[in-house]
Design a protein around this motif. Structure first.
Motif, PDB file in Angstrom:
ATOM      1  N   PRO A  53       0.804  -1.229   0.000  1.00 29.63           N
ATOM      2  CA  PRO A  53       0.000   0.000   0.000  1.00 29.63           C
ATOM      3  C   PRO A  53       0.834   1.275   0.000  1.00 29.63           C
ATOM      4  O   PRO A  53       0.319   2.347  -0.323  1.00 29.63           O
ATOM      5  CB  PRO A  53      -0.808  -0.121   1.306  1.00 29.63           C
ATOM      6  CG  PRO A  53      -0.811  -1.577   1.627  1.00 29.63           C
ATOM      7  CD  PRO A  53       0.515  -2.077   1.166  1.00 29.63           C
ATOM      8  N   LEU A  89      -6.767   9.273   0.814  1.00 29.08           N
ATOM      9  CA  LEU A  89      -5.875   8.130   0.653  1.00 29.08           C
ATOM     10  C   LEU A  89      -4.409   8.527   0.614  1.00 29.08           C
ATOM     11  O   LEU A  89      -3.564   7.756   0.138  1.00 29.08           O
ATOM     12  CB  LEU A  89      -6.252   7.343  -0.609  1.00 29.08           C
ATOM     13  CG  LEU A  89      -7.519   6.488  -0.452  1.00 29.08           C
ATOM     14  CD1 LEU A  89      -7.909   5.851  -1.771  1.00 29.08           C
ATOM     15  CD2 LEU A  89      -7.312   5.414   0.611  1.00 29.08           C
ATOM     16  N   PRO A 128      -3.033   4.835   3.318  1.00 27.60           N
ATOM     17  CA  PRO A 128      -3.902   3.711   2.937  1.00 27.60           C
ATOM     18  C   PRO A 128      -4.981   3.452   3.979  1.00 27.60           C
ATOM     19  O   PRO A 128      -4.752   3.577   5.183  1.00 27.60           O
ATOM     20  CB  PRO A 128      -2.920   2.541   2.829  1.00 27.60           C
ATOM     21  CG  PRO A 128      -1.607   3.181   2.508  1.00 27.60           C
ATOM     22  CD  PRO A 128      -1.603   4.478   3.261  1.00 27.60           C
ATOM     23  N   TYR A 169      -6.916   0.293   0.590  1.00 31.39           N
ATOM     24  CA  TYR A 169      -6.803   1.015  -0.676  1.00 31.39           C
ATOM     25  C   TYR A 169      -5.725   2.085  -0.548  1.00 31.39           C
ATOM     26  O   TYR A 169      -5.553   2.699   0.512  1.00 31.39           O
ATOM     27  CB  TYR A 169      -8.148   1.647  -1.054  1.00 31.39           C
ATOM     28  CG  TYR A 169      -9.192   0.621  -1.417  1.00 31.39           C
ATOM     29  CD1 TYR A 169      -9.332   0.179  -2.725  1.00 31.39           C
ATOM     30  CD2 TYR A 169     -10.017   0.053  -0.432  1.00 31.39           C
ATOM     31  CE1 TYR A 169     -10.282  -0.798  -3.061  1.00 31.39           C
ATOM     32  CE2 TYR A 169     -10.956  -0.922  -0.756  1.00 31.39           C
ATOM     33  CZ  TYR A 169     -11.069  -1.334  -2.074  1.00 31.39           C
ATOM     34  OH  TYR A 169     -11.987  -2.299  -2.393  1.00 31.39           O
ATOM     35  N   ALA A 170      -4.998   2.281  -1.627  1.00 31.20           N
ATOM     36  CA  ALA A 170      -3.917   3.264  -1.629  1.00 31.20           C
ATOM     37  C   ALA A 170      -3.922   4.027  -2.942  1.00 31.20           C
ATOM     38  O   ALA A 170      -4.326   3.494  -3.985  1.00 31.20           O
ATOM     39  CB  ALA A 170      -2.566   2.569  -1.440  1.00 31.20           C
TER      40      ALA A 170
END
Length: 328
Positions: free
Chosen positions: A145, A267, A270, A311-312
């Motif tokens: 990430p 973001l 992450p 999520y990154a």
């Protein structure tokens, strides 16, 4: 204690740089196992250490091969064949480790061989497959990430030093790697080192590996007939985890929509769908739909961490949100 690595003209000619995912694996894992948080990496360890424990990776193969201090198993850092190998490239090299190399490495551990390492000694091929599978799991929750940010730091160091070589020569660059490393009349001297590094024990040349997590020291690998490796702290580590500045998001929002732009801004660190929903005030279902669209567009990446997905932002999204400047 001081050791020296002598250089011929041929050795200097074969000196090169490489960015190694596996050096980041072993040095970051060692940091997570230490009791204290190194100041440059406090934000990262606070996020990643709980994931490591939940996944049980603090009690697996890496915990055996990467102790909190002392010797690291050399076969975990195979010599990169290219300047920018992928993790898969290096894992393939680890799977090809010979039984002789495994035996040599295990003999260097100070403590008695544990039952798990005994399996590695007696059935190396099967054990190496388990080790690389565990490394892949660790990579997904701890490094993947953040890899866009880490790789940018490491590549910037390589490009800077390559330019310094072109402008000032190799000797100056070798003398500026770290406070414990100095160039002295054809010899690279390592000060206050507990392990020796001499030309008689290594192959020709030198592989220089910038690392985010080796800080504050340098680490070496010496496995004939490979060239010696020296992992050193990359430039700019102090700012690595600082929040990244973003440009005015109005123009981006006009294209992507305000909700998706807001998610990209969040973001910078992450996060999971649940965390993002709580941070931006949207429903988890709505966030999931937006993340799917952003992932399809190559603006976010997804990484499995236990039962959740992190999520990154990708490098493409970072560039999209970057402030305007002379280089843009």
């Amino acid at each position: 204690m001081e050791t020296g690595l002598s250089f011929s003209a041929a050795d200097l000619a074969q000196t090169r740089f490489a960015v190694s995912p596996m050096w980041e694996v072993v040095t970051s894992f060692r940091l997570l196992r230490s009791a204290a948080d190194a100041p440059p990496h406090g934000r990262w360890t606070a996020q990643v250490r709980p994931r490591l424990v939940r996944a049980g990776l603090d009690r697996g193969w890496l915990a055996e091969l990467v102790p909190a201090r002392g010797y690291l198993a050399d076969f975990l850092n195979p010599t990169p064949a290219t300047p920018f190998p992928s993790l898969d490239d290096e894992l393939s090299a680890i799977r090809r480790t010979t039984p002789a190399q495994v035996r040599r490495d295990l003999e260097l551990f100070a403590a008695p061989v544990s039952p798990r390492l005994r399996v590695l000694l007696e059935a190396p091929e099967a054990a190496l497959e388990k080790i690389t599978t565990e490394i892949e799991a660790y990579w997904e929750l701890a490094l993947a990430p953040y890899w866009a940010r880490l790789r940018a730091l490491l590549e910037a160091d390589v490009f800077h030093r390559a330019r310094q070589v072109a402008e000032h020569g190799s000797a100056r660059v070798l003398g500026e790697l770290h406070e414990t490393v100095r160039w002295d009349d054809g010899t690279l001297r390592l000060i206050r080192r507990h392990c020796t590094l001499t030309r008689g024990e290594t192959g020709s040349g030198l592989l220089l590996v910038p690392s985010a997590f080796a800080w504050p020291r340098v680490l070496t690998r010496s496995v004939p007939p490979d060239p010696p490796q020296l992992a050193y702290p990359a430039r700019g580590i102090g700012n690595l985890w600082e929040p990244r500045a973003t440009a005015s998001t109005d123009a981006v929002a006009a294209v992507l929509g305000r909700s998706r732009t807001m998610l990209l801004t969040e973001l910078d660190t992450p996060a999971s769908t649940t965390q993002l929903a709580a941070n931006v005030g949207l429903s988890a279902a709505g966030v999931s739909q937006h993340l799917t669209a952003l992932r399809d567009a190559g603006l976010v990446s997804a990484h499995r961490s236990g039962r959740s997905v992190l999520y990154a932002r990708t490098a493409v999204a970072d560039a999209l949100l970057a402030p305007e400047g002379p280089g843009r």
